[in-house]
Scaffold this motif. Structure first.
Motif, mmCIF file in Angstrom:
data_model
loop_
_atom_site.group_PDB
_atom_site.id
_atom_site.type_symbol
_atom_site.label_atom_id
_atom_site.label_comp_id
_atom_site.label_asym_id
_atom_site.label_seq_id
_atom_site.Cartn_x
_atom_site.Cartn_y
_atom_site.Cartn_z
ATOM 1 N N ARG A 249 0.857 -1.201 0.000
ATOM 2 C CA ARG A 249 0.000 0.000 0.000
ATOM 3 C C ARG A 249 0.881 1.236 0.000
ATOM 4 N NH1 ARG A 249 -2.529 -3.873 2.748
ATOM 5 N NH2 ARG A 249 -1.015 -3.666 4.399
ATOM 6 N N SER B 214 -5.677 0.909 -1.909
ATOM 7 C CA SER B 214 -4.620 1.831 -2.292
ATOM 8 C C SER B 214 -4.168 1.421 -3.697
ATOM 9 C CB SER B 214 -3.483 1.686 -1.272
ATOM 10 O OG SER B 214 -2.279 2.224 -1.742
ATOM 11 N N PHE C 274 -5.731 -6.029 -7.473
ATOM 12 C CA PHE C 274 -5.281 -4.898 -6.658
ATOM 13 C C PHE C 274 -3.829 -5.042 -6.205
ATOM 14 C CE2 PHE C 274 -7.505 -8.087 -4.088
ATOM 15 C CZ PHE C 274 -6.492 -8.490 -3.235
ATOM 16 N N GLN D 10 -11.229 -10.432 1.463
ATOM 17 C CA GLN D 10 -11.079 -9.149 0.745
ATOM 18 C C GLN D 10 -12.400 -8.390 0.616
ATOM 19 O OE1 GLN D 10 -8.059 -8.653 0.758
ATOM 20 N NE2 GLN D 10 -6.891 -10.418 0.090
ATOM 21 N N ASP E 242 -8.475 -10.907 5.773
ATOM 22 C CA ASP E 242 -8.069 -9.565 5.325
ATOM 23 C C ASP E 242 -9.251 -8.960 4.592
ATOM 24 O OD1 ASP E 242 -5.473 -10.078 6.152
ATOM 25 O OD2 ASP E 242 -4.680 -10.415 4.136
HETATM 26 N N1 5AD Z 1 -4.691 -1.876 -1.248
HETATM 27 C C1 5AD Z 1 -5.128 -2.239 -0.016
HETATM 28 N N2 5AD Z 1 -4.854 -3.432 0.536
HETATM 29 C C2 5AD Z 1 -4.137 -4.311 -0.182
HETATM 30 N N3 5AD Z 1 -3.715 -5.554 0.086
HETATM 31 C C3 5AD Z 1 -2.981 -5.991 -0.960
HETATM 32 N N4 5AD Z 1 -2.933 -5.058 -1.910
HETATM 33 C C4 5AD Z 1 -3.637 -3.995 -1.465
HETATM 34 C C5 5AD Z 1 -3.956 -2.728 -1.999
HETATM 35 N N5 5AD Z 1 -3.554 -2.366 -3.210
HETATM 36 C C6 5AD Z 1 -4.065 -6.273 1.309
HETATM 37 C C7 5AD Z 1 -4.895 -7.519 1.012
HETATM 38 C C8 5AD Z 1 -3.911 -8.635 1.232
HETATM 39 C C9 5AD Z 1 -3.052 -8.050 2.340
HETATM 40 C C10 5AD Z 1 -1.735 -8.695 2.507
HETATM 41 O O1 5AD Z 1 -2.883 -6.708 1.949
HETATM 42 O O2 5AD Z 1 -5.961 -7.576 1.918
HETATM 43 O O3 5AD Z 1 -4.533 -9.842 1.616
#
Ligand code: 5AD
Ligand code: SF4
Length: 458
Positions: A70, A352, A181, A280, A318
């Motif tokens: 992020r 993010s 993402f 997610q 998560d």
């Molecule tokens: N924005 C926000 N959270 C993210 N994660 C991974 N990429 C992003 C992103 N671009 C979170 C997910 C993943 C954890 C390790 O980080 O929830 O499971």
């Protein structure tokens, strides 16, 4: 300082004195995998003649192991580089390296920062000693090549935890999933599994050193595959070979977690009944745009299976709020799924955008920041409620705790975790770090269980 003085200064750098061991300080950000990678880096550097220091003030080399997942994780690193800049002005022989995911993502851009001397991606750690030698000749160094084979399987990580009770073991590297993402497949490359024999050897050496718990790590442990050994088989052989070792693992993927793995967990009491299963989002539409390859119903079905095979298994997750196109209804779906599953714990984030990911290329980051935060706040508040409820259920019961440390709040208390990963705090009562003890739970908060020793050690 004049150029001549600079040259003399460089030629006096400690590396050139035989018998002198330059000091390396490693600072680690991000996931458990990074913690373990730093231990691998420490081993590589120690072999090359460096000594590891925990005091940044005496370091000749600072390596910062970074996270890119992020934007705020990266902003923290930029902040740290500003601090190192000040330090470098004071100590001109200090070398600074950026390693890990941010090194891989930003590559040469990082070298434009005057403070940074070397940049090394997650598969380039064996090259660090050479790269540092290069800086002795006044050159900056960069290696961001990703590998299809590197697993660092032959390297015994130098453990940097202070208590020697619990250790991480990487069983695989990289990720083939391409969730839209996520930047990880670009920063850590393709999936590759480590030879299971080297995993067993590493656990053996940890067990001889007195370690009592290991966590098998991978971005997606369920797709572990080495010859005919899948994750369930690996778990089985670890559990059988080390009956006195507590075994954990992370991270599982809802689309790949097999009944075979769950059944293996149910057969061995030393495999902890705890699964981290990132959902997610609770909305099938959002999950599809995220390219997670399962629906809300698939996820709930997995949970049902876990509960059936492992009735007392704790589940954490998560959650991302405000992903591209997320509507108020999608958000409500996330909240309702959280309630339905009643997660014991969750890591929660607002979306993010990461450049070059599939989501950045295909969708608009269209949920306003204010809404992302608002939804995140709601998700956090709900999880606080669920975590408290989950903890309250334990009041009055007796749990088994592996003692990990002295409590942060009081020197008179110890803390450790249950197999379900609940943190328990209790008065010392003659126990020591590394013991497994039975604790009667008397009270709780949303974050911890509190209790007292129950009839001696387990
Ligand atoms: N924005 C926000 N959270 C993210 N994660 C991974 N990429 C992003 C992103 N671009 C979170 C997910 C993943 C954890 C390790 O980080 O929830 O499971
Ligand atoms: Fe990222 Fe998805 Fe791989 Fe996890 S499984 S590292 S979220 S791409």
């Amino acid at each position: 300082m004049s150029e001549l003085k600079k040259d003399i200064f460089k030629s006096l750098k400690p590396l050139y004195y035989s018998g002198y061991r330059p000091k390396l300080y490693i600072e680690t950000y991000g996931c458990q995998m990074n913690v373990n990678d730093s231990e691998v880096v420490a081993a590589i550097m120690q072999k090359a003649g460096y000594s590891i220091t925990k005091d940044i003030g005496e370091a000749n080399v600072i390596l910062v192991n970074t996270c890119s997942v992020r934007d705020n994780a990266e902003q923290r690193i930029w902040g740290r580089l500003e601090c190192f800049k000040v330090e470098k002005k004071r100590r001109r022989d200090l070398t600074v390296g950026v390693i890990g995911c941010m090194a891989e993502r930003l590559k040469e851009t990082l070298l434009e920062n005057n403070t940074v001397d070397i940049v090394a991606g997650p598969d380039a750690y064996r090259k660090l000693p050479d790269m540092l030698e290069q800086t002795e000749r006044g050159q900056k160094g960069i290696n961001v090549l990703l590998s299809r084979e590197e697993t660092y399987a032959d390297i015994s990580p130098v453990r940097m935890d202070k208590t020697g009770v619990s250790a991480f073991i990487s069983i695989m590297r990289g990720c083939n999933n391409v969730c839209s993402f996520c930047v990880v497949p670009y920063t850590r490359g393709v999936e590759r599994s480590r030879n299971p024999e080297t995993v067993i050897d590493e656990i053996l050496s940890l067990s001889r050193k007195g370690y009592r718990e290991i966590t098998l790590l991978g971005q997606n442990v369920d797709s572990y595959k080495y010859g005919n050994v899948n994750f369930a088989r690996l778990l089985q052989s670890v559990a059988e070979t080390f009956p006195n070792m507590r075994i954990r693992f992370s991270t599982s993927h809802p689309k790949d977690m097999t009944d075979e793995a769950l059944e293996t967990m149910s057969r061995y009491s030393n495999i902890c009944n705890y699964i981290h299963l990132p959902v997610q989002s609770g909305s099938t539409e959002v999950l599809e745009r995220m390219n997670r390859k399962y629906t809300r119903e698939d996820y709930l079905h997995r949970i049902e299976k876990i509960r059936k095979i492992l009735p007392d298994c704790a589940i954490s997750t998560d959650i991302i709020t405000g992903f591209c196109g997320e509507t108020a209804k999608d958000h409500r779906d996330t909240l309702s799924l959280m309630r339905e599953v009643a997660f014991d714990f969750a890591y929660m984030f607002k979306y993010s955008e990461r450049s070059n990911t599939k989501a950045a290329r295909m969708f608009e980051d269209d949920v306003p920041e204010k809404k992302k935060i608002e939804r995140l706040t709601e998700v956090i508040a709900l999880q606080a409620e669920l975590s408290l409820k989950s903890h309250r259920k334990h009041i009055g019961s007796v749990v088994e705790v592996l003692v990990e440390d002295v409590s942060k709040r009081s020197n008179e208390d110890l803390c450790g975790r249950t197999p379900q990963n609940n943190m328990v705090v209790f008065p010392k009562s003659g126990c020591k770090i590394g013991d497994t003890v039975k604790i009667k739970i008397t009270d709780c908060t949303q974050a911890t269980l509190k209790g007292k020793i129950y009839g001696g050690q387990a």
